[in-house]
Design a protein around this motif. Sequence first.
Motif, short mmCIF file in Angstrom:
data_model
loop_
_atom_site.label_atom_id
_atom_site.label_comp_id
_atom_site.label_asym_id
_atom_site.label_seq_id
_atom_site.Cartn_x
_atom_site.Cartn_y
_atom_site.Cartn_z
N TYR A 203 0.86 -1.18 0.00
CA TYR A 203 0.00 0.00 0.00
C TYR A 203 0.90 1.24 0.00
O TYR A 203 1.93 1.26 0.68
N LEU A 204 0.48 2.25 -0.74
CA LEU A 204 1.28 3.47 -0.86
C LEU A 204 0.45 4.65 -0.38
O LEU A 204 -0.73 4.79 -0.72
N LEU A 209 4.36 14.99 -2.44
CA LEU A 209 4.93 14.84 -3.78
C LEU A 209 4.38 15.96 -4.66
O LEU A 209 3.18 16.25 -4.62
N PRO A 210 5.24 16.60 -5.45
CA PRO A 210 4.74 17.64 -6.34
C PRO A 210 3.83 17.05 -7.42
O PRO A 210 4.01 15.91 -7.85
N MET A 211 2.83 17.83 -7.83
CA MET A 211 1.91 17.38 -8.86
C MET A 211 2.65 17.24 -10.18
O MET A 211 3.33 18.16 -10.62
N PRO A 212 2.58 16.07 -10.81
CA PRO A 212 3.33 15.87 -12.07
C PRO A 212 2.73 16.71 -13.19
O PRO A 212 1.54 17.04 -13.19
N GLN A 217 3.54 10.58 -14.93
CA GLN A 217 2.89 9.85 -13.85
C GLN A 217 3.95 9.18 -12.98
O GLN A 217 4.96 8.67 -13.49
N TYR A 218 3.70 9.19 -11.67
CA TYR A 218 4.63 8.55 -10.74
C TYR A 218 4.45 7.03 -10.79
O TYR A 218 3.33 6.52 -10.93
N MET A 236 -2.63 10.43 -8.43
CA MET A 236 -2.55 11.52 -7.47
C MET A 236 -3.93 12.00 -7.01
O MET A 236 -4.02 12.78 -6.05
N SER A 237 -5.00 11.54 -7.68
CA SER A 237 -6.33 12.00 -7.27
C SER A 237 -6.75 11.43 -5.91
O SER A 237 -7.70 11.91 -5.30
N HIS A 238 -6.04 10.40 -5.42
CA HIS A 238 -6.38 9.82 -4.12
C HIS A 238 -5.87 10.66 -2.96
O HIS A 238 -6.20 10.38 -1.80
N GLY A 239 -5.06 11.64 -3.25
CA GLY A 239 -4.57 12.52 -2.19
C GLY A 239 -3.65 11.78 -1.24
O GLY A 239 -2.73 11.07 -1.65
N HIS A 240 -3.91 11.94 0.07
CA HIS A 240 -3.05 11.34 1.10
C HIS A 240 -3.59 10.00 1.60
O HIS A 240 -3.11 9.49 2.62
#
Length: 277
Positions: A203-204, A209-212, A217-218, A236-240
């Motif tokens: 799980y991440l 992290l800066p917005m790409p 994409q990361y 990145m839409s999942h936020g934290h």
Amino acid sequence: MNIQEYISSGIVESCVLGLAGEAERVEFEQMCALHTEVRAARDAFELSIEQQALAGAVAPPVPLRETILQQLAAETVPETIRSAPVVQMRPIRRSAVPVTMRYVAAAAVILLAGSALLNIYYFNKYRDYNQRYDQLLALQTQLAKNNNAMQTRMSNYEQTIRGLTNPYMARVTMEGKDVPDNGSPDPGSVATVLWDTRTKDVYLMVNNLPMPETGKQYQLWAIVDNQPVDAGMLDMSHGHMMVKMKNIPRAQLFAITLEQQGGSVSPKGPMYVMGKV
């Protein structure tokens, strides 16, 4: 042309009596229109013919008139004609429209106009209510979407909390400052890997992290025996919130690089964070 010779040629008599040809008749009419002498000769010849006809006329016998009148009087009229009744023709008069009918017609017109106004009023009301209904329906749909999104977010939060409190979760903090040779484009970047030591699920959770940029994409990598293994792409839409990645049986390091949209088979972009297990 000598007019007297033309008149003396007999053309006047021929044209008046109808003995001249078409060309001669046309010419004669033109000469009559142009010369009064020719016209006077024509009129004089026509007058002489009329006088000769009257002079030679024979009057009918006087008793002939009386005989004709007596024969007309002796003729009988058929009985059916004489006895036919004489019908007196009278003009047809249209009766005047009663006053009550006028009032009825006026009332009908007023009712028709009132009905039209009411129809317009209720139609506008219907259209207004219909628009309000559409707005309420759209609002309800939006609220349902928001509710679903909120439920999904709450579920993710619960999953994150369970992951953080799970004693079997190995926590790996990846930071930009740990990238060798200060190779991270953003040394302040931080991300956390939660690795279930029993199921090997990874799980991440993004901390910073800066917005790409667009088209980038990361991508998460597991370093196994110094070889990078794809562990999944980061949305990145999942936020934290904690996001489930690929299952990794074993690893010595975890790292995140910035790749082209969709990822790469092997790391090609810059490494932003790295952490040891």
